[in-house]
Scaffold this motif. Structure first.
Motif, PDB file in Angstrom:
ATOM      1  N   UNK A 203       0.855  -1.205   0.052  1.00 38.72           N
ATOM      2  CA  UNK A 203      -0.005  -0.060   0.002  1.00 38.72           C
ATOM      3  C   UNK A 203       0.801   1.250   0.006  1.00 38.72           C
ATOM      4  N   UNK A 204       2.051   1.248   0.881  1.00 41.96           N
ATOM      5  CA  UNK A 204       2.866   2.443   0.849  1.00 41.96           C
ATOM      6  C   UNK A 204       3.456   2.665  -0.448  1.00 41.96           C
ATOM      7  N   UNK A 205       3.974   1.528  -1.173  1.00 48.63           N
ATOM      8  CA  UNK A 205       4.477   1.486  -2.505  1.00 48.63           C
ATOM      9  C   UNK A 205       3.589   2.170  -3.614  1.00 48.63           C
ATOM     10  N   UNK A 206       2.346   1.551  -3.544  1.00 47.38           N
ATOM     11  CA  UNK A 206       1.373   2.451  -4.671  1.00 47.38           C
ATOM     12  C   UNK A 206       1.145   3.947  -4.313  1.00 47.38           C
ATOM     13  N   UNK A 207       1.257   4.256  -3.000  1.00 45.32           N
ATOM     14  CA  UNK A 207       0.896   5.425  -2.819  1.00 45.32           C
ATOM     15  C   UNK A 207       2.090   6.434  -3.267  1.00 45.32           C
ATOM     16  N   UNK A 208       3.407   5.709  -3.154  1.00 48.22           N
ATOM     17  CA  UNK A 208       4.472   6.495  -3.587  1.00 48.22           C
ATOM     18  C   UNK A 208       4.492   6.762  -5.092  1.00 48.22           C
ATOM     19  N   UNK A 209       4.187   5.372  -5.618  1.00 49.13           N
ATOM     20  CA  UNK A 209       4.349   5.351  -7.061  1.00 49.13           C
ATOM     21  C   UNK A 209       3.102   6.429  -7.693  1.00 49.13           C
ATOM     22  N   UNK A 210       1.992   6.441  -6.975  1.00 48.78           N
ATOM     23  CA  UNK A 210       0.921   7.230  -7.581  1.00 48.78           C
ATOM     24  C   UNK A 210       1.314   8.815  -7.764  1.00 48.78           C
ATOM     25  N   UNK A 211       2.439   9.150  -7.038  1.00 46.06           N
ATOM     26  CA  UNK A 211       2.697  10.806  -7.122  1.00 46.06           C
ATOM     27  C   UNK A 211       3.415  11.007  -8.455  1.00 46.06           C
ATOM     28  N   UNK A 212       3.719   9.910  -9.145  1.00 51.94           N
ATOM     29  CA  UNK A 212       3.926  10.014 -10.521  1.00 51.94           C
ATOM     30  C   UNK A 212       3.021   9.515 -11.733  1.00 51.94           C
ATOM     31  N   UNK A 213       2.646   8.160 -11.229  1.00 54.01           N
ATOM     32  CA  UNK A 213       1.586   7.791 -12.164  1.00 54.01           C
ATOM     33  C   UNK A 213       2.000   7.465 -13.410  1.00 54.01           C
TER      34      UNK A 213
ATOM     35  N   UNK B 106       0.523  14.925 -11.278  1.00 53.59           N
ATOM     36  CA  UNK B 106      -0.021  14.958  -9.976  1.00 53.59           C
ATOM     37  C   UNK B 106       0.205  16.002  -9.021  1.00 53.59           C
ATOM     38  N   UNK B 107      -0.703  16.844  -8.596  1.00 57.11           N
ATOM     39  CA  UNK B 107      -0.498  17.835  -7.552  1.00 57.11           C
ATOM     40  C   UNK B 107      -0.514  17.405  -6.211  1.00 57.11           C
ATOM     41  N   UNK B 108      -1.505  16.731  -5.863  1.00 55.55           N
ATOM     42  CA  UNK B 108      -1.714  16.479  -4.382  1.00 55.55           C
ATOM     43  C   UNK B 108      -2.224  14.962  -4.436  1.00 55.55           C
ATOM     44  N   UNK B 109      -2.189  14.271  -3.344  1.00 57.98           N
ATOM     45  CA  UNK B 109      -2.771  12.963  -3.144  1.00 57.98           C
ATOM     46  C   UNK B 109      -3.180  13.188  -1.470  1.00 57.98           C
ATOM     47  N   UNK B 110      -4.421  13.061  -1.239  1.00 54.80           N
ATOM     48  CA  UNK B 110      -5.011  12.946   0.116  1.00 54.80           C
ATOM     49  C   UNK B 110      -5.314  11.650   0.612  1.00 54.80           C
ATOM     50  N   UNK B 111      -4.702  11.121   1.555  1.00 54.00           N
ATOM     51  CA  UNK B 111      -4.536   9.768   2.039  1.00 54.00           C
ATOM     52  C   UNK B 111      -5.141   9.390   3.444  1.00 54.00           C
ATOM     53  N   UNK B 112      -6.347   8.750   3.470  1.00 57.46           N
ATOM     54  CA  UNK B 112      -7.008   8.512   4.816  1.00 57.46           C
ATOM     55  C   UNK B 112      -7.264   6.956   4.913  1.00 57.46           C
ATOM     56  N   UNK B 113      -7.016   6.848   6.362  1.00 59.30           N
ATOM     57  CA  UNK B 113      -7.678   5.425   6.435  1.00 59.30           C
ATOM     58  C   UNK B 113      -8.853   5.217   6.043  1.00 59.30           C
ATOM     59  N   UNK B 114      -9.245   3.996   5.842  1.00 59.17           N
ATOM     60  CA  UNK B 114     -10.435   3.419   5.267  1.00 59.17           C
ATOM     61  C   UNK B 114     -10.931   1.898   5.931  1.00 59.17           C
TER      62      UNK B 114
END
Length: 93
Positions: A55-65, A71-79
């Motif tokens: 999960x941490x890895x995809x969030x890191x990669x998602x900043x580039x996509x 990508x300007x911003x990613x808001x991450x919340x627990x779900x």
């Protein structure tokens, strides 16, 4: 095995650049479950679930996509955990 679930809202130039397809491919490669969709407010929304490292890895990669994304911003919340059978692309909301 520990599993976490995160809700992501990705802002920037993320629609019309194959961001959702990139997210599906990347999530499946990392063994994650969940979903991704476009939103009418020009963001991309996703729920990702799996081992904390993945999960941490995809969030890191998602900043580039994908290459065309900006990508300007990613808001991450627990779900809350879901009962996902894979990682899917959902219709726009």
């Amino acid at each position: 095995m520990s599993v976490i679930t995160r809700h992501l809202v990705i802002r920037g130039r993320v629609q019309g650049v194959f961001y959702r397809n990139w997210m599906v491919t990347t999530a499946r490669q990392l063994g994650l479950t969940g979903w991704v969709r476009n939103c009418m407010n020009a963001t991309v929304e996703a729920v990702v679930e799996g081992p904390p490292e993945a999960v941490d890895r995809i969030i890191q990669l998602a900043h580039d996509g994908p290459p065309a994304a900006k990508v300007a911003e990613i808001v991450v919340q627990d779900a809350r955990p879901g009962s996902f059978s894979g990682f899917d692309k959902r219709p726009t909301v």
